[in-house]
Design an enzyme around this catalytic site. Structure first.
Site, PDB file in Angstrom:
ATOM      1  N   GLY A  87       8.440  -0.999   4.763  1.00  0.00           N
ATOM      2  CA  GLY A  87       7.659  -0.020   4.025  1.00  0.00           C
ATOM      3  C   GLY A  87       6.287   0.167   4.638  1.00  0.00           C
ATOM      4  O   GLY A  87       5.728  -0.788   5.199  1.00  0.00           O
ATOM      5  N   GLN A 119      -2.356   2.660   5.033  1.00  0.00           N
ATOM      6  CA  GLN A 119      -2.350   1.610   6.065  1.00  0.00           C
ATOM      7  C   GLN A 119      -2.576   2.141   7.472  1.00  0.00           C
ATOM      8  O   GLN A 119      -2.911   1.384   8.372  1.00  0.00           O
ATOM      9  CB  GLN A 119      -1.010   0.847   6.035  1.00  0.00           C
ATOM     10  CG  GLN A 119      -0.798   0.054   4.747  1.00  0.00           C
ATOM     11  CD  GLN A 119       0.573  -0.572   4.741  1.00  0.00           C
ATOM     12  OE1 GLN A 119       1.548   0.048   4.321  1.00  0.00           O
ATOM     13  NE2 GLN A 119       0.671  -1.803   5.217  1.00  0.00           N
ATOM     14  N   CYS A 134       3.316  -7.966   4.212  1.00  0.00           N
ATOM     15  CA  CYS A 134       2.689  -6.646   4.367  1.00  0.00           C
ATOM     16  C   CYS A 134       2.302  -6.475   5.830  1.00  0.00           C
ATOM     17  O   CYS A 134       1.763  -7.399   6.441  1.00  0.00           O
ATOM     18  CB  CYS A 134       1.444  -6.554   3.494  1.00  0.00           C
ATOM     19  SG  CYS A 134       0.587  -4.975   3.617  1.00  0.00           S
ATOM     20  N   GLU A 167       4.147  -0.340  -2.140  1.00  0.00           N
ATOM     21  CA  GLU A 167       3.598   0.787  -1.365  1.00  0.00           C
ATOM     22  C   GLU A 167       2.756   1.717  -2.236  1.00  0.00           C
ATOM     23  O   GLU A 167       1.723   2.233  -1.776  1.00  0.00           O
ATOM     24  CB  GLU A 167       4.727   1.567  -0.677  1.00  0.00           C
ATOM     25  CG  GLU A 167       5.581   0.756   0.304  1.00  0.00           C
ATOM     26  CD  GLU A 167       4.808  -0.027   1.332  1.00  0.00           C
ATOM     27  OE1 GLU A 167       3.679   0.373   1.675  1.00  0.00           O
ATOM     28  OE2 GLU A 167       5.305  -1.075   1.796  1.00  0.00           O
TER      29      GLU A 167
HETATM   30  C1  QAP Z   1       6.308  -4.429   1.812  1.00  0.00           C
HETATM   31  O1  QAP Z   1       6.283  -5.081   4.056  1.00  0.00           O
HETATM   32  C2  QAP Z   1       7.271  -5.405   1.185  1.00  0.00           C
HETATM   33  O2  QAP Z   1       3.782 -10.505   7.999  1.00  0.00           O
HETATM   34  C3  QAP Z   1       6.677  -4.029   3.214  1.00  0.00           C
HETATM   35  O3  QAP Z   1       4.242 -10.526  10.651  1.00  0.00           O
HETATM   36  C4  QAP Z   1       7.498  -6.655   1.743  1.00  0.00           C
HETATM   37  O4  QAP Z   1       7.379  -4.278   5.821  1.00  0.00           O
HETATM   38  C5  QAP Z   1       7.897  -5.088   0.048  1.00  0.00           C
HETATM   39  C6  QAP Z   1       5.915  -7.555   8.262  1.00  0.00           C
HETATM   40  C7  QAP Z   1       8.393  -7.537   1.143  1.00  0.00           C
HETATM   41  C8  QAP Z   1       8.784  -5.941  -0.538  1.00  0.00           C
HETATM   42  C9  QAP Z   1       9.040  -7.165   0.011  1.00  0.00           C
HETATM   43  C10 QAP Z   1       5.117  -8.539   7.732  1.00  0.00           C
HETATM   44  C11 QAP Z   1       6.155  -7.568   9.625  1.00  0.00           C
HETATM   45  C12 QAP Z   1       6.481  -6.486   7.435  1.00  0.00           C
HETATM   46  C13 QAP Z   1       4.570  -9.528   8.533  1.00  0.00           C
HETATM   47  C14 QAP Z   1       6.677  -5.144   5.355  1.00  0.00           C
HETATM   48  C15 QAP Z   1       4.813  -9.531   9.905  1.00  0.00           C
HETATM   49  C16 QAP Z   1       5.616  -8.548  10.449  1.00  0.00           C
HETATM   50  C17 QAP Z   1       6.169  -6.277   6.138  1.00  0.00           C
HETATM   51 CO    CO Z   2       1.812  -3.515   2.452  1.00  0.00          CO
END
Ligand code: QAP
Ligand code: CO
Length: 166
Positions: A46, A51, A91, A134
């Site tokens: 997401g 961002q 995130c 988000e």
């Molecule tokens: C939000 O988050 C989310 O730390 C989206 O090193 C996350 O795409 C919603 C990411 C979990 C629900 C559950 C994070 C990539 C990606 C990191 C993401 C990283 C590399 C996070």
């Molecule tokens: Co985020």
């Protein structure tokens, strides 16, 4: 298409409140494509326009296993919420940090799609978490704000150090 630079916590611009999209035009389509490319490249599930330092109400999500089911939400509004669930969230703006957050288990969201057409979506589980996470970005809120001040400050210090390394 292009990948965009993602703002890293604790960048104060992450606390900007996004404005509604007035017209779903070519400029919006371009931004949707660039945000999707940025999310898939990360990889993430997401990304909110906030961002990438664009303060309009636009989100891209793909929580599918195959990463082939893009969901675009423009001017999203949660109209029904029920239950609670705990999920370990991450995130793209807070790389390397994962913490449990409690949110609604089921939601109904109203939004415009990429064509500017209004639609309603029922979501639960991971997709519901992701939509709520988000939409928070569009309100200027980062998930670490749900944690205790102690935890949040530890994360802030870690991020400032990490951001200096780049
Ligand atoms: C939000 O988050 C989310 O730390 C989206 O090193 C996350 O795409 C919603 C990411 C979990 C629900 C559950 C994070 C990539 C990606 C990191 C993401 C990283 C590399 C996070
Ligand atoms: Co985020």
């Amino acid at each position: 298409m292009a990948t965009l630079t993602i703002l890293n916590y604790p960048d104060p611009r992450l606390h900007t409140v996004a404005k509604p999209v007035q017209e779903v035009n070519d400029e919006i389509h371009q931004l949707v494509n660039d945000m999707a490319e940025t999310m898939y490249a990360a990889p993430g599930i997401g990304l909110a326009a906030t961002q990438v330092n664009r303060h309009i109400q636009l989100i891209v999500i793909d929580s599918s296993k195959e990463q082939n089911d893009l969901l675009v939400l423009i001017n999203p509004k949660i109209v029904v919420k029920s239950g609670t669930q705990d999920y370990e969230e991450g995130c793209l703006s807070v790389p390397g940090v994962y913490e449990m957050v409690t949110r609604a288990e089921k939601i109904t969201v109203e939004a415009l799609d990429k064509q500017g057409k209004k639609f309603k979506l029922n979501a639960e589980g991971l997709l519901a978490v992701c939509i709520q996470h988000e939409i928070d970005h569009l309100l200027g809120k980062v998930f670490v704000e749900y944690l205790s001040p102690l935890k949040r400050n530890r994360i802030k210090t870690k991020m400032i150090k990490q951001n200096r390394q780049k």
